[in-house]
Design an enzyme around this catalytic site. Structure first.
Site, PDB file in Angstrom:
ATOM      1  N   THR A 136      37.645  71.515 125.323  1.00 20.17           N
ATOM      2  CA  THR A 136      36.679  70.625 124.665  1.00 20.17           C
ATOM      3  C   THR A 136      37.400  69.634 123.757  1.00 20.17           C
ATOM      4  O   THR A 136      37.142  68.428 123.800  1.00 20.17           O
ATOM      5  CB  THR A 136      35.645  71.457 123.886  1.00 20.17           C
ATOM      6  OG1 THR A 136      35.161  72.490 124.735  1.00 20.17           O
ATOM      7  CG2 THR A 136      34.492  70.586 123.428  1.00 20.17           C
ATOM      8  N   LYS A 175      39.592  76.197 100.911  1.00 22.52           N
ATOM      9  CA  LYS A 175      39.443  76.206  99.442  1.00 22.52           C
ATOM     10  C   LYS A 175      37.997  76.388  99.028  1.00 22.52           C
ATOM     11  O   LYS A 175      37.668  76.278  97.859  1.00 22.52           O
ATOM     12  CB  LYS A 175      39.973  74.889  98.864  1.00 22.52           C
ATOM     13  CG  LYS A 175      41.402  74.578  99.222  1.00 22.52           C
ATOM     14  CD  LYS A 175      41.763  73.184  98.707  1.00 22.52           C
ATOM     15  CE  LYS A 175      42.889  72.596  99.509  1.00 22.52           C
ATOM     16  NZ  LYS A 175      42.992  71.138  99.322  1.00 22.52           N
TER      17      LYS A 175
HETATM   18  N1   CP Z   1      34.759  75.485 127.965  1.00 20.94           N
HETATM   19  C1   CP Z   1      35.232  75.434 126.707  1.00 20.94           C
HETATM   20  O1   CP Z   1      34.455  75.208 125.733  1.00 20.94           O
HETATM   21  O2   CP Z   1      36.572  75.626 126.597  1.00 20.94           O
HETATM   22  P1   CP Z   1      37.410  75.560 125.251  1.00 20.94           P
HETATM   23  O3   CP Z   1      36.953  76.723 124.379  1.00 20.94           O
HETATM   24  O4   CP Z   1      38.853  75.667 125.661  1.00 20.94           O
HETATM   25  O5   CP Z   1      37.091  74.256 124.569  1.00 20.94           O
END
Ligand code: CP
Length: 308
Positions: free
Chosen positions: A56, A85
Site C-alpha cells: 500500500t 511522545k
Molecule cells: N494488501 C496490503 O494492504 O498489503 P500491505 O500490508 O503490504 O500494504
C-alpha cells in the site's frame, strides 16, 4: 457526479463513481506504459503509516511519482513520529495538512481514518484502519475482477481465511453490494468468521451469501477465490486460537484441481502459508497481477482527489 475527496470506507462509493475511477485507472495503465506524466507536478503526498506495509505504501508512493508529484513519509509512525511522545492523531493531521496536499493514512485503530477526516482540510485516503476497512485495496480488487473475469454483475466470490479481522475482505464485501446478482461464500475458521455488521449490510442490500466449511466444494462454484492471511497480530495472547485457525484453509495444487478453468485466485498479500507457492505458476493465480493493479488505482484516486 459528486467529486471525490476523502476515501474512508467502501460504502461511500456509488456504482457511477466506481465506473469513473475504473475509467481513469485504465488511462493510468497507459500513462505508466508511457513512463508517467506531470499532471500532479509539485503536489505533495504525505504517507503516515502506523502499521507495517509493503504494497500500500510503496504503490501509493510509486503512483505519486508516476504522476510527477512529491512524497513525504513516515513509516513505523508509532515509533518514529511524535506519536511516540504522546501526540494525538488529530494533532498530527492538523500539522501534516500544512505540509501536504493529500494524506495517506494507515493506522492500528478502526475508525482512525474517519477521525482524521473530521479534522483535515486536505483529502484523507484510508490505507487500512486496524481491523476496520481498506477501501483502496477493495477498489483494486474489484478492478482486478473486472479485468480478469470481464464482468462484475453475477460474480460468485469465496472469501476465505481471517474474515473477522480482514479489513480487505470486509471492504470487498461492501463494494460488491454495488453489483447485481453477486453471491458470496464465507469460508473461515470458527474463531474468525465474518462479522455480523457485514452480514446485516449484505442482507439489507439483497446480496446472497452462505457460510461454508468445505473449501473444496466452494472452489468448484465460484469465479473468484479471495484467500486471506490469518492475522497473528490481531490475536494478542490467544496463541492457541491463532494456531487452530492457521492452516485450516490452504490453497494448494490439490485444491486448485477443483477450481474452474476460467476462475481466479486472489489474495491481498502478504501471504504466509495459506497459498502454496507451487500454485504461483498456475495462470489462474492472479494475486501478483492484482497487487500491480494497485499502482494504477492509486494513481487514479490521487488525480481525482487532487483535481476535485
Ligand atoms: N494488501 C496490503 O494492504 O498489503 P500491505 O500490508 O503490504 O500494504
Amino acid at each position: 457526479m459528486d467529486s471525490l475527496f476523502h476515501v474512508i470506507e467502501a460504502q461511500q462509493f456509488s456504482r457511477d463513481i466506481m465506473d469513473e475511477i475504473f475509467g481513469v485507472t485504465r488511462e493510468m495503465e497507459n500513462v505508466v506504459s508511457r513512463y508517467g506524466s506531470n499532471i500532479l507536478n509539485r503536489r505533495i503526498m504525505a504517507t503516515l503509516f502506523y502499521e507495517p506495509s509493503t504494497r500500500t505504501r510503496l504503490s501509493f508512493e510509486a503512483a505519486m511519482y508516476r504522476l510527477g508529484g512529491e512524497v513525504i513519509t513516515t513509516e513505523s509512525a508509532r515509533e518514529f513520529s511524535s506519536a511516540a511522545k504522546g501526540e494525538t492523531l488529530e494533532d498530527t493531521i492538523r500539522i501534516v495538512e500544512g505540509y501536504a496536499d493529500v494524506i495517506v493514512l494507515r493506522h492500528y485503530e478502526s475508525g482512525s481514518a474517519r477521525r482524521a477526516a473530521e479534522v483535515s482540510r486536505v483529502p484523507i485516503l484510508n490505507a487500512g484502519d486496524g481491523p476496520g476497512q481498506h477501501p483502496t485495496q477493495a477498489l483494486l480488487d474489484v478492478y482486478t475482477i473486472q479485468k480478469e473475469i470481464g464482468r462484475l454483475d453475477g460474480i460468485h466470490v469465496a472469501l476465505v481465511g481471517d474474515l473477522a479481522n480482514g479489513r480487505t475482505a470486509r471492504s470487498l464485501a461492501y463494494l460488491l453490494t454495488k453489483y447485481e446478482g453477486v453471491k458470496l461464500y464465507f469460508v473461515a475458521p470458527e474463531m474468525v468468521r465474518m462479522r455480523d455488521d457485514i452480514k446485516a449490510y449484505l442482507t439489507e442490500h439483497g446480496v446472497a451469501f452462505e457460510e461454508e466449511d468445505d473449501l473444496m466444494s466452494v472452489m468448484s462454484k465460484v469465479d473468484v477465490v479471495y484467500q486471506t492471511r490469518i492475522q497473528r497480530e490481531r490475536f494478542g495472547d490467544r496463541i492457541q486460537d491463532y494456531e487452530r485457525a492457521r492452516g485450516k484453509y490452504i490453497i494448494d495444487v490439490e485444491t486448485m484441481s477443483t477450481l474452474s478453468e476460467n476462475a481466479i485466485v486472489m489474495h491481498p498479500l502478504p501471504r504466509v502459508d495459506e497459498i502454496d507457492p507451487a500454485v504461483d505458476t498456475d495462470p489462474r493465480a492472479a494475486y501478483f497481477r492484482q497487487a500491480h493493479n494497485g499502482v494504477f488505482i492509486r494513481m487514479a484516486l490521487l488525480q481525482m482527489v487532487l483535481e476535485a
